[in-house]
Design a protein around this motif. Structure first.
Motif, PDB file in Angstrom:
ATOM      1  N   LEU A  99       0.836  -1.206   0.000  1.00  0.00           N
ATOM      2  CA  LEU A  99       0.000   0.000   0.000  1.00  0.00           C
ATOM      3  C   LEU A  99       0.871   1.257   0.000  1.00  0.00           C
ATOM      4  N   LYS A 100       1.959   1.229   0.762  1.00  0.00           N
ATOM      5  CA  LYS A 100       2.880   2.365   0.802  1.00  0.00           C
ATOM      6  C   LYS A 100       3.572   2.556  -0.539  1.00  0.00           C
ATOM      7  N   ARG A 101       3.954   1.444  -1.151  1.00  0.00           N
ATOM      8  CA  ARG A 101       4.605   1.527  -2.469  1.00  0.00           C
ATOM      9  C   ARG A 101       3.641   2.071  -3.523  1.00  0.00           C
ATOM     10  N   LEU A 102       2.374   1.664  -3.430  1.00  0.00           N
ATOM     11  CA  LEU A 102       1.376   2.184  -4.357  1.00  0.00           C
ATOM     12  C   LEU A 102       1.200   3.684  -4.173  1.00  0.00           C
ATOM     13  N   GLU A 103       1.154   4.114  -2.930  1.00  0.00           N
ATOM     14  CA  GLU A 103       1.013   5.544  -2.635  1.00  0.00           C
ATOM     15  C   GLU A 103       2.188   6.330  -3.224  1.00  0.00           C
ATOM     16  N   GLU A 104       3.389   5.786  -3.091  1.00  0.00           N
ATOM     17  CA  GLU A 104       4.582   6.461  -3.625  1.00  0.00           C
ATOM     18  C   GLU A 104       4.544   6.504  -5.147  1.00  0.00           C
ATOM     19  N   GLN A 105       4.150   5.394  -5.778  1.00  0.00           N
ATOM     20  CA  GLN A 105       4.110   5.351  -7.236  1.00  0.00           C
ATOM     21  C   GLN A 105       3.052   6.299  -7.793  1.00  0.00           C
ATOM     22  N   GLN A 106       1.914   6.401  -7.088  1.00  0.00           N
ATOM     23  CA  GLN A 106       0.896   7.332  -7.562  1.00  0.00           C
ATOM     24  C   GLN A 106       1.375   8.769  -7.448  1.00  0.00           C
ATOM     25  N   ASP A 107       2.124   9.068  -6.400  1.00  0.00           N
ATOM     26  CA  ASP A 107       2.670  10.405  -6.227  1.00  0.00           C
ATOM     27  C   ASP A 107       3.647  10.732  -7.360  1.00  0.00           C
TER      28      ASP A 107
ATOM     29  N   ARG B 197      -0.951   3.339 -19.689  1.00  0.00           N
ATOM     30  CA  ARG B 197      -0.764   1.924 -19.358  1.00  0.00           C
ATOM     31  C   ARG B 197      -2.116   1.315 -19.054  1.00  0.00           C
ATOM     32  N   VAL B 198      -2.450   0.213 -19.733  1.00  0.00           N
ATOM     33  CA  VAL B 198      -3.739  -0.453 -19.542  1.00  0.00           C
ATOM     34  C   VAL B 198      -3.518  -1.760 -18.787  1.00  0.00           C
ATOM     35  N   LEU B 199      -4.107  -1.868 -17.594  1.00  0.00           N
ATOM     36  CA  LEU B 199      -4.003  -3.076 -16.766  1.00  0.00           C
ATOM     37  C   LEU B 199      -5.397  -3.677 -16.624  1.00  0.00           C
ATOM     38  N   LYS B 200      -5.542  -4.940 -17.011  1.00  0.00           N
ATOM     39  CA  LYS B 200      -6.867  -5.557 -17.070  1.00  0.00           C
ATOM     40  C   LYS B 200      -6.940  -6.756 -16.122  1.00  0.00           C
ATOM     41  N   PHE B 201      -7.999  -6.759 -15.299  1.00  0.00           N
ATOM     42  CA  PHE B 201      -8.184  -7.808 -14.300  1.00  0.00           C
ATOM     43  C   PHE B 201      -9.558  -8.460 -14.466  1.00  0.00           C
TER      44      PHE B 201
ATOM     45  N   GLU C 149       3.811  -3.697  -8.989  1.00  0.00           N
ATOM     46  CA  GLU C 149       4.919  -4.157  -9.823  1.00  0.00           C
ATOM     47  C   GLU C 149       4.860  -3.555 -11.224  1.00  0.00           C
ATOM     48  N   GLU C 150       3.651  -3.427 -11.775  1.00  0.00           N
ATOM     49  CA  GLU C 150       3.512  -2.847 -13.111  1.00  0.00           C
ATOM     50  C   GLU C 150       3.835  -1.352 -13.100  1.00  0.00           C
ATOM     51  N   LEU C 151       3.437  -0.652 -12.053  1.00  0.00           N
ATOM     52  CA  LEU C 151       3.758   0.779 -11.949  1.00  0.00           C
ATOM     53  C   LEU C 151       5.259   0.996 -11.803  1.00  0.00           C
ATOM     54  N   GLU C 152       5.909   0.138 -11.038  1.00  0.00           N
ATOM     55  CA  GLU C 152       7.349   0.294 -10.832  1.00  0.00           C
ATOM     56  C   GLU C 152       8.126   0.026 -12.111  1.00  0.00           C
ATOM     57  N   LYS C 153       7.569  -0.758 -13.013  1.00  0.00           N
ATOM     58  CA  LYS C 153       8.215  -0.996 -14.306  1.00  0.00           C
ATOM     59  C   LYS C 153       8.272   0.282 -15.146  1.00  0.00           C
ATOM     60  N   LEU C 154       7.373   1.208 -14.883  1.00  0.00           N
ATOM     61  CA  LEU C 154       7.351   2.463 -15.643  1.00  0.00           C
ATOM     62  C   LEU C 154       8.528   3.372 -15.301  1.00  0.00           C
ATOM     63  N   GLU C 155       9.194   3.082 -14.174  1.00  0.00           N
ATOM     64  CA  GLU C 155      10.340   3.875 -13.721  1.00  0.00           C
ATOM     65  C   GLU C 155       9.989   5.363 -13.659  1.00  0.00           C
ATOM     66  N   LEU C 156       8.896   5.640 -12.971  1.00  0.00           N
ATOM     67  CA  LEU C 156       8.430   7.020 -12.833  1.00  0.00           C
ATOM     68  C   LEU C 156       9.404   7.836 -11.985  1.00  0.00           C
TER      69      LEU C 156
END
Length: 274
Positions: free
Chosen positions: A41-49, A163-167, A246-253
């Motif tokens: 959850l923390k990593r997601l928050e950082e990636q969204q920022d 980026r399109v992520l489908k679940f 993991e998919e967001l971190e691949k973007l190397e934002l």
């Protein structure tokens, strides 16, 4: 854990019976992954920022699944800690009169996130090749034409750094029936009950077939599908969250670099004040 076991890409033919909706990959309870979940959850928050600050990419998250698969729930659980200013969630219902007069992707394109934003679709443009096909509103031929258009649409979005992520939230018919009973018996959940859900259950096999073809024809390397076992809500949430991070971190934002000229002017102002 190998996330790849849930990923479908490169035109792989899907058989949903090959995926167990009870699967938890040998994990027994949410307590086992509690610490990791909080870190995710923390990593997601950082990636969204980083996403919002960089404005280099947008992220579209598509959730599909049968009634009671938990599309609302997973959005609520996974995204509750992020900045709402950079996140949108859309729930797609039956097209209204204006929307029905346009092409089937028109209302979708208006809701695609801009670069810097993250958007989750609760149901999506895929309904235009699912419910419409199951209920005979479009022919098989038309459905395949639409699937081809969807594939091109997602390729276009990807080329524009969206980026399109489908679940696909995979549940069993027995689990669905259990959830319907819970909604009917619990006053706090009764509002979720729709008598049409019981009618739609009669078309379970037809929906499964429609999903299998839709996913198979639109799963690509750049826009894969993820088949998420969802009978266990805690594992569903964990898996979606982990894949998303993991998919967001691949973007190397990255955060924008300071403008050298602006920094120089600030230094000049400091010297003048002193």
């Amino acid at each position: 854990m190998n996330i790849g076991r849930y990923r479908l890409g490169n035109d792989t033919k899907l058989k949903l019976t090959s995926f167990n909706p009870e699967d938890t990959h040998e994990l027994k309870s949410k307590e086992e992954i509690h610490e990791e979940y909080e870190k995710l959850l923390k990593r997601l928050e950082e990636q969204q920022d980083r996403l919002f600050a960089s404005s280099s990419h947008g992220v579209l998250i598509v959730f599909q699944g049968m009634d009671c698969s938990g599309k609302d729930g997973v959005i609520k659980k996974v995204f509750h800690g992020i900045n709402p200013g950079g996140f949108r969630a859309y729930s797609f219902k039956k097209p209204n009169e204006e929307e029905a007069r346009h092409d089937f992707l028109w209302r979708t394109h208006r809701s695609v996130p801009a670069r810097g934003y993250m958007t989750a679709f609760n149901r999506s443009y895929y309904e235009e090749v699912l419910i419409t096909r199951v209920h005979g509103q479009i022919s098989d031929k038309e459905a395949r034409k639409r699937l081809k258009s969807i594939r091109h649409f997602e390729e276009m979005l990807t080329s524009q750094n969206i980026r399109v992520l489908k679940f696909f939230l995979h549940i069993s018919p027995e689990f669905q029936l259990q959830k319907i009973h819970e909604r009917m018996e619990n006053p706090e959940k009764l509002w979720k009950f729709d008598p049409n859900d019981l009618e739609e259950r009669k078309h379970w096999k037809a929906y499964r077939t429609a999903y299998e073809e839709a996913i198979s024809r639109t799963a690509t390397k750049d826009c894969p599908w993820h088949i998420i076992p969802s009978n266990n809500r805690w594992y569903r949430n964990y898996l979606v969250l982990r894949i998303l991070v993991e998919e967001l971190e691949k973007l190397e934002l990255a955060y924008p670099q300071p403008d050298v000229s602006v920094a120089s002017r600030l230094e000049t102002l400091k010297e003048e004040r002193s």
